[in-house]
Write an enzyme that holds these catalytic residues in place. Structure first.
Site, PDB file in Angstrom:
ATOM      1  N   LYS A   1       0.864  -1.187   0.000  1.00 29.15           N
ATOM      2  CA  LYS A   1       0.000   0.000   0.000  1.00 29.15           C
ATOM      3  C   LYS A   1       0.895   1.230   0.000  1.00 29.15           C
ATOM      4  O   LYS A   1       1.717   1.405   0.899  1.00 29.15           O
ATOM      5  CB  LYS A   1      -0.919  -0.004   1.230  1.00 29.15           C
TER       6      LYS A   1
ATOM      7  N   ASP B   1     -13.603   4.673   9.652  1.00 28.12           N
ATOM      8  CA  ASP B   1     -13.943   4.498   8.233  1.00 28.12           C
ATOM      9  C   ASP B   1     -14.434   3.063   8.035  1.00 28.12           C
ATOM     10  O   ASP B   1     -14.067   2.381   7.091  1.00 28.12           O
ATOM     11  CB  ASP B   1     -12.700   4.775   7.384  1.00 28.12           C
TER      12      ASP B   1
END
Ligand code: ADP
Ligand code: MG
Length: 389
Positions: A123, A228
């Site tokens: 990532k 989130d």
């Protein structure tokens, strides 16, 4: 953003030195003057540096900038990517990089593999890729480092993600295994599952719903709110059982916006996480629970541990947390939650996986069958010349 690892094998040891020097110089120079690069690289011959600079500029790792006062170079995102990949390669965390499987506003996700061919996820955090330059003036958290702020903020996001992933993993939460972190990147295990967003039906929505809400509560009990927690950041593995049932195993990902239960808006974030799950289950599976809650106040009545405090004491300090927080607020970085709210109607989007052309595959002969990673896996980073000391 493209990550073209093809050129990495052509970067010479001297090039790496010069690239690192440019990175060092950009900590306090918007444009790093060429003489400073030469000095920091401390190569014996000045001519050598110019050749390296020209090599690096040609493959886009640094870019020439004409300043009012002097000419110099700045490190590009590509340059920072290469530096991070180079470090991961030296640490044997990454051996090759393959397809891009995700692209967000603030990150790019790639499949990569280690030396044994085990697939993992890389990532790359890319904070500020959209708008750093327009908002840099006079902000406290950017003082003295406006030029390096995109690098710095992206690194903060990576450090935060990695530290929280480690802590959550240790506590037995279903999160990917954190494997490495360098600069603006995190390497973690690949979860063989799709985001819940792509799951059309489930046999027993009530059980999955209860499990997800209990994860929100368990997080609060160790001092944390995901912030989130939605169908994009919950991966669901579907495991068929012998009795014909399908076992659904959730994994939580994406932690840069994690907040402490002591955050002034903690309750708001907690409620929003809960609401995201409720809304999704209602719209997607037609499932609504009769039970209200869970509520922030109840969930934080028995706090077992303060992981928020523990992580602050480790690699991700209070100061770093503040800086990242300020940045995210400023830029309206709000994870995927906003998106989920906006495009509720449009539920049939294609999976995020098959985008972006694959990078050039490595020659077959270099990968013995038992190591074959996948056809996706591309350039072999091990051909990289030895590193800078
Ligand atoms: P972003 O900050 O861009 O939302 P995420 O960490 O949520 O980044 O990752 C984006 C997408 O990449 C996810 O929705 C998922 O499809 C995929 N992904 C990320 N991490 C993993 C992982 N460890 N295993 C499998 N897929 C992953
Ligand atoms: Mg996400």
């Amino acid at each position: 953003m493209k990550l073209n690892v093809k050129n990495i094998r052509y970067v010479t040891p001297e090039d790496w030195r010069v690239l690192t020097a440019t990175e060092q110089g950009s900590r306090n120079h918007e444009v790093v003057p060429t003489p400073l690069i030469t000095q920091l690289a401390s190569l014996r011959s000045g001519n050598g540096v110019h050749k390296c600079i020209s090599n690096l500029a040609k493959i886009g790792l640094i870019a020439k900038v004409k300043n009012a006062k002097y000419d110099g170079y700045r490190l590009t995102y590509g340059g920072l990517d290469y530096l991070a990949l180079h470090t991961h390669t030296k640490a044997s965390t990454i051996y090759s990089v393959g397809n891009q499987i995700g692209v967000g506003k603030e990150s790019d996700i790639f499949v990569c593999a280690d030396e044994t061919g085990k697939q993992q996820v890389l990532k790359i955090h890319r904070l500020g890729r959209i708008s750093f330059r327009t908002v840099k003036a006079n902000r406290d958290y950017l003082r003295n480092r406006s030029s390096a702020s995109w690098m710095y903020m992206s690194r903060l996001a990576a450090v935060k993600e990695f530290e929280f992933m480690k802590a959550l993993r240790r506590e037995g939460f279903p999160v990917p295994e954190p494997l490495g972190q360098n600069r603006h990147t995190v390497v973690m295990s690949l979860v063989d599952a799709f985001p819940m967003r792509q799951i059309a039906t489930v046999g027993d929505p009530a059980a999955l719903y209860a499990e997800l809400l209990s994860l929100i509560v368990r997080l609060a009990q160790i001092g944390l709110i995901h912030g989130d927690f939605n169908e994009f950041n919950i991966l669901i593995e579907e495991k068929p059982q012998e009795d014909g049932q399908v076992l659904l195993i959730p994994t939580i990902i994406d932690f840069p916006q994690m907040v402490s239960i002591s955050h002034p808006n903690a309750e708001y974030y907690f409620d929003r996480d809960v609401a995201c799950i409720k809304r999704f289950f209602d719209r997607r599976f037609g499932f609504t629970s009769d039970e209200p809650g869970p509520f922030f106040k109840d969930s934080t009545k028995t706090v077992l541990k303060r992981l928020d405090v523990e992580v602050e004491a480790s690699g991700f300090s209070k100061k770093m947390a503040k800086e990242l927080d300020a940045y995210m607020k400023e830029h309206g970085v709000d994870g995927d939650a906003g998106e989920a709210e906006r495009d509720d109607e449009e539920e049939d989007e294609a999976p995020v996986s098959e985008q972006d052309e694959p990078l050039e595959p490595a020659p077959k002969s270099e990968t013995p069958p038992e190591q074959a990673v996948s056809d996706n896996v591309a350039a072999d980073l091990s051909a990289t010349p030895a590193a800078i000391a």
